[in-house]
Write an enzyme that holds these catalytic residues in place. Structure first.
Site, PDB file in Angstrom:
ATOM      1  N   GLU A 184       4.046   1.454   2.195  1.00 45.83           N
ATOM      2  CA  GLU A 184       5.161   0.521   1.920  1.00 45.83           C
ATOM      3  C   GLU A 184       6.018   0.985   0.748  1.00 45.83           C
ATOM      4  O   GLU A 184       7.121   0.479   0.544  1.00 45.83           O
ATOM      5  CB  GLU A 184       4.624  -0.886   1.633  1.00 45.83           C
ATOM      6  CG  GLU A 184       4.011  -1.575   2.846  1.00 45.83           C
ATOM      7  CD  GLU A 184       2.700  -0.971   3.280  1.00 45.83           C
ATOM      8  OE1 GLU A 184       1.888  -0.616   2.390  1.00 45.83           O
ATOM      9  OE2 GLU A 184       2.485  -0.800   4.494  1.00 45.83           O
TER      10      GLU A 184
ATOM     11  N   GLY B 299      -4.101 -26.248  10.478  1.00 43.43           N
ATOM     12  CA  GLY B 299      -5.414 -26.609   9.934  1.00 43.43           C
ATOM     13  C   GLY B 299      -6.161 -25.413   9.359  1.00 43.43           C
ATOM     14  O   GLY B 299      -7.349 -25.497   9.069  1.00 43.43           O
TER      15      GLY B 299
ATOM     16  N   GLU C 233      -3.527 -10.778   1.063  1.00 46.12           N
ATOM     17  CA  GLU C 233      -2.440 -11.039   2.017  1.00 46.12           C
ATOM     18  C   GLU C 233      -2.421 -12.480   2.513  1.00 46.12           C
ATOM     19  O   GLU C 233      -1.371 -12.998   2.894  1.00 46.12           O
ATOM     20  CB  GLU C 233      -2.526 -10.068   3.194  1.00 46.12           C
ATOM     21  CG  GLU C 233      -2.199  -8.627   2.837  1.00 46.12           C
ATOM     22  CD  GLU C 233      -3.385  -7.873   2.202  1.00 46.12           C
ATOM     23  OE1 GLU C 233      -4.439  -8.502   1.974  1.00 46.12           O
ATOM     24  OE2 GLU C 233      -3.248  -6.663   1.942  1.00 46.12           O
TER      25      GLU C 233
ATOM     26  N   HIS D  75      -6.182 -33.197  18.437  1.00 45.03           N
ATOM     27  CA  HIS D  75      -7.234 -32.475  17.720  1.00 45.03           C
ATOM     28  C   HIS D  75      -8.586 -32.917  18.275  1.00 45.03           C
ATOM     29  O   HIS D  75      -9.155 -32.243  19.119  1.00 45.03           O
ATOM     30  CB  HIS D  75      -7.101 -32.736  16.212  1.00 45.03           C
ATOM     31  CG  HIS D  75      -8.062 -31.957  15.369  1.00 45.03           C
ATOM     32  ND1 HIS D  75      -8.113 -32.067  14.004  1.00 45.03           N
ATOM     33  CD2 HIS D  75      -9.018 -31.070  15.696  1.00 45.03           C
ATOM     34  CE1 HIS D  75      -9.049 -31.267  13.524  1.00 45.03           C
ATOM     35  NE2 HIS D  75      -9.607 -30.658  14.536  1.00 45.03           N
TER      36      HIS D  75
ATOM     37  N   GLY E  70       0.864  -1.179   0.000  1.00 47.85           N
ATOM     38  CA  GLY E  70       0.000   0.000   0.000  1.00 47.85           C
ATOM     39  C   GLY E  70       0.900   1.227   0.000  1.00 47.85           C
ATOM     40  O   GLY E  70       2.128   1.112  -0.104  1.00 47.85           O
ATOM     41  N   SER E  71       0.311   2.390   0.169  1.00 49.42           N
ATOM     42  CA  SER E  71       1.124   3.612   0.066  1.00 49.42           C
ATOM     43  C   SER E  71       2.226   3.663   1.125  1.00 49.42           C
ATOM     44  O   SER E  71       3.349   4.081   0.843  1.00 49.42           O
ATOM     45  CB  SER E  71       0.222   4.845   0.168  1.00 49.42           C
ATOM     46  OG  SER E  71      -0.602   4.746   1.322  1.00 49.42           O
TER      47      SER E  71
ATOM     48  N   HIS F 212       0.693  -4.466   3.837  1.00 52.27           N
ATOM     49  CA  HIS F 212       0.167  -3.150   4.153  1.00 52.27           C
ATOM     50  C   HIS F 212      -0.087  -3.079   5.664  1.00 52.27           C
ATOM     51  O   HIS F 212      -0.109  -4.112   6.338  1.00 52.27           O
ATOM     52  CB  HIS F 212      -1.111  -2.922   3.350  1.00 52.27           C
ATOM     53  CG  HIS F 212      -1.550  -1.488   3.314  1.00 52.27           C
ATOM     54  ND1 HIS F 212      -0.674  -0.430   3.419  1.00 52.27           N
ATOM     55  CD2 HIS F 212      -2.781  -0.939   3.193  1.00 52.27           C
ATOM     56  CE1 HIS F 212      -1.344   0.710   3.358  1.00 52.27           C
ATOM     57  NE2 HIS F 212      -2.625   0.426   3.219  1.00 52.27           N
TER      58      HIS F 212
HETATM   59  N1  TPP Z   1     -11.951 -21.750   7.859  1.00 56.98           N
HETATM   60  C1  TPP Z   1     -10.609 -21.880   7.889  1.00 56.98           C
HETATM   61  C2  TPP Z   1      -9.737 -20.709   7.544  1.00 56.98           C
HETATM   62  N2  TPP Z   1     -10.031 -23.027   8.232  1.00 56.98           N
HETATM   63  C3  TPP Z   1     -10.793 -24.087   8.568  1.00 56.98           C
HETATM   64  N3  TPP Z   1     -10.165 -25.202   8.926  1.00 56.98           N
HETATM   65  C4  TPP Z   1     -12.214 -24.013   8.496  1.00 56.98           C
HETATM   66  C5  TPP Z   1     -12.741 -22.816   8.142  1.00 56.98           C
HETATM   67  C6  TPP Z   1     -13.094 -25.190   8.874  1.00 56.98           C
HETATM   68  N4  TPP Z   1     -12.997 -26.309   7.923  1.00 56.98           N
HETATM   69  C7  TPP Z   1     -12.221 -27.387   8.173  1.00 56.98           C
HETATM   70  S1  TPP Z   1     -12.299 -28.546   7.009  1.00 56.98           S
HETATM   71  C8  TPP Z   1     -13.387 -27.637   6.106  1.00 56.98           C
HETATM   72  C9  TPP Z   1     -13.681 -26.424   6.742  1.00 56.98           C
HETATM   73  C10 TPP Z   1     -14.591 -25.400   6.208  1.00 56.98           C
HETATM   74  C11 TPP Z   1     -13.930 -28.176   4.828  1.00 56.98           C
HETATM   75  C12 TPP Z   1     -12.976 -28.162   3.692  1.00 56.98           C
HETATM   76  O1  TPP Z   1     -13.637 -28.646   2.557  1.00 56.98           O
HETATM   77  P1  TPP Z   1     -12.909 -29.228   1.308  1.00 56.98           P
HETATM   78  O2  TPP Z   1     -11.701 -28.471   1.004  1.00 56.98           O
HETATM   79  O3  TPP Z   1     -13.923 -29.335   0.211  1.00 56.98           O
HETATM   80  O4  TPP Z   1     -12.415 -30.666   1.733  1.00 56.98           O
HETATM   81  P2  TPP Z   1     -13.235 -31.955   2.171  1.00 56.98           P
HETATM   82  O5  TPP Z   1     -13.390 -31.883   3.659  1.00 56.98           O
HETATM   83  O6  TPP Z   1     -14.541 -31.971   1.452  1.00 56.98           O
HETATM   84  O7  TPP Z   1     -12.324 -33.073   1.773  1.00 56.98           O
END
Ligand code: TPP
Length: 523
Positions: A28, A398, A47, A280, A25-26, A70
């Site tokens: 930077e 994740g 980003e 998990h 952005g500006s 930015h």
């Molecule tokens: N937002 C973010 C930034 N990270 C996350 N892990 C999630 C939401 C929650 N989440 C975990 S797995 C998933 C979501 C929305 C589904 C992903 O779907 P896809 O890529 O189609 O893979 P599939 O599970 O169908 O194999």
């Protein structure tokens, strides 16, 4: 007298940080002015994609990477992607421009209010130089902190600092060298070797750090030398051991009780380069079975301190592996690699196992896979046969939005190895703008998009948590061939296994996207 800008560019050049990922952005622009012509600025259009690409590049090269963001809004956009970089321990040096010094306090537009707090708690260190003279030293600190702790850092610099002319002392930082060297004492190594020598049935658990620090082959040598049954630590973001190796026992499940069950019968578990553990699914139980001693070796002070059980030795795993190899007698060879099972087949669309079997059959052994397909984990490990270091990358926290950009960054960071991104149709959307960077810089990378029309992993979790009927898990109607075309990436749709094999056999000289319709499965 040199300007702060010239000293900063000189420092980055000397440290090899000449590829910069950013979205400016500006604020930077004054830093980017007069950038030496051999520097490469890789533009990302969001980003999240910038940090994902930089993370992939840092992991592929094993080196710190400069990221140019930015101020508050741009930095904020980066934070989701930053969660992954924290847990993959990627040394990203994030920089952001700040308003001119006189306008920060009055909160002029684009002032980064409380800049050093903004990226907390994700960054390990954050700073803003207290005066222009301190800019080169602060930048050096941001780089060294990221390298030493292997954790992202954040530096905010008021943009009127860059043109300031600095006294000679400010250049002293250019010649600094800062090194790591965390070797255990001889007594600690003797004690560890004695513990292993005295164990009846020891086992090994390897974490992502083993692969990230170039120890894949040495870890294999250790496991084979001692005949150790070997697991990969749960929720892996890298693969530290060949997944068809005769000593491989699988990826540990990410629950307390199942991990404990897996260790039953082992009186000693040696964990190298992993936290203990990245649980998990909450499956409560005893952390360890009765009679099992656990020793963790990690250079991550935080991971050693926060583990709920076991003993920890804070040290680089490398000298520990070498000492154990030297001190302990060799066991007989372990046997043959296991063959992959026949892939399961889908009724209405391809089963993910068919897709992965096709990758295994067509791609070379040195292929690097960046995976963000969340419901296909077990299918992946059943069908893949990965024997080389640096073959597998997965979002370490994740956080979706890593896979597609990281595939671009990994390909840029390792032009000598083919790169395939294996991405779910849900996941692809979080980092989709990286398609533009892949096209613009003609990065040779194949994106395989598994289009199952659902958030498959969430459906599985819904069953696990007793909440099967929730809204927001269906994503029909996405066409990634049309989306890819808009960003300039050639794309095709595949619906049968023969066609997929044919397409995967060709070698692209730029990016390409293959959309494969697949059946929903469970992890
Ligand atoms: N937002 C973010 C930034 N990270 C996350 N892990 C999630 C939401 C929650 N989440 C975990 S797995 C998933 C979501 C929305 C589904 C992903 O779907 P896809 O890529 O189609 O893979 P599939 O599970 O169908 O194999």
């Amino acid at each position: 007298m040199p300007t702060a800008r010239r000293l900063a560019h000189e420092f980055l050049d000397r440290r090899g940080l000449t590829t910069i990922f950013g979205n400016p952005g500006s604020n930077e622009l004054p830093f980017l002015a007069e950038l030496p012509s051999h520097f490469r600025y890789v533009l990302g259009l969001h980003e999240g994609a910038v940090v994902g690409m930089a993370d992939g590049y840092a992991q592929a090269t094993g080196r710190p990477v400069l990221v140019n963001l930015h101020a508050a809004a741009g930095s904020g956009n980066a934070m989701g992607a930053l969660t992954n970089a924290v847990y993959s321990r990627s040394p990203l040096v994030l920089t952001a421009g700040q308003q001119v010094r006189s306008a920060i306090g009055l909160e002029a537009m684009l002032a980064n209010v409380d800049a050093t707090q903004l990226m907390r708690p994700l960054v390990g260190w954050a700073g803003e130089p207290s005066c222009a003279e301190d800019v080169p030293r602060s930048l050096a600190q941001a780089v060294f902190e990221a390298e030493l702790h292997r954790r992202p850092t954040y530096l905010s610099v008021p943009y009127d600092d860059w043109a300031a002319e600095l006294p000679a002392n400010a250049a002293a930082t250019l010649n600094r060298n800062v090194q790591r060297g965390l070797a255990p004492s001889p007594a600690q190594l003797d004690e560890l070797a004695a513990a292993l020598a005295g164990a009846q049935n020891p086992a090994l658990v390897l974490g992502g750090d083993v692969d990230a620090t170039g120890l894949f082959d040495r870890a294999v040598a250790l496991a084979e030398h001692l005949g150790l049954p070997t697991w990969v630590a749960p929720s892996p973001h890298r693969l530290p051991f060949p997944n068809r190796h005769p000593l491989f026992r699988g990826v540990l499940p990410a629950g307390i009780a199942p991990i404990s069950a897996a260790f039953t019968g082992h009186d000693l578990v040696l964990v190298l380069g992993a936290p203990v553990f990245r649980y998990h699914q909450h499956v409560p139980g005893e952390y360890l079975p009765e009679g099992t001693r656990l020793i963790q070796v990690t250079d991550d002070f935080g991971a050693a301190a926060r583990a709920p059980m076991g003993e920890a030795l804070v040290a680089d795993p490398a000298p520990v592996i070498e000492a154990l190899l030297a001190k302990l007698p060799a066991r007989p060879p372990a046997g043959e690699f296991a063959a992959n099972p026949e892939p399961k087949t889908g009724a209405k669309a391809l089963h993910p196992e068919q897709v992965f079997a096709a990758l295994r059959e067509t791609q070379t052994d040195d292929t690097r896979y960046v995976v963000e397909s969340t419901s296909t984990n077990s299918a992946w490990w059943r069908q893949m046969d990965l024997r080389r270091e640096g073959s597998y990358f997965f979002p370490a926290a994740g956080g979706l939005g890593f896979g597609l950009p990281a595939a671009v960054g990994v390909a840029m960071g390792s032009p000598d190895r083919p790169v395939v991104g294996v991405i779910g149709d849900g996941s692809a959307n979080y980092g989709i703008t990286a398609l533009w960077s892949a096209a613009h810089y003609r990065v040779p990378v194949t994106f395989v998009i598994l289009r199952n029309g659902v958030y498959g992993a969430l459906r599985w979790f819904g069953e696990l948590l007793g909440t099967p009927d929730v809204p927001g898990t269906e994503i029909p109607g996405l066409d990634f061939t049309a989306i890819a075309a808009g960003y300039g990436v050639p794309a095709t749709t595949v619906t049968d296994a023969g066609d997929l094999l044919d397409q995967l056999k060709s070698t692209p000289d730029g990016p390409r996207l293959i959309q494969v319709d697949t059946e929903p499965t469970t992890p």
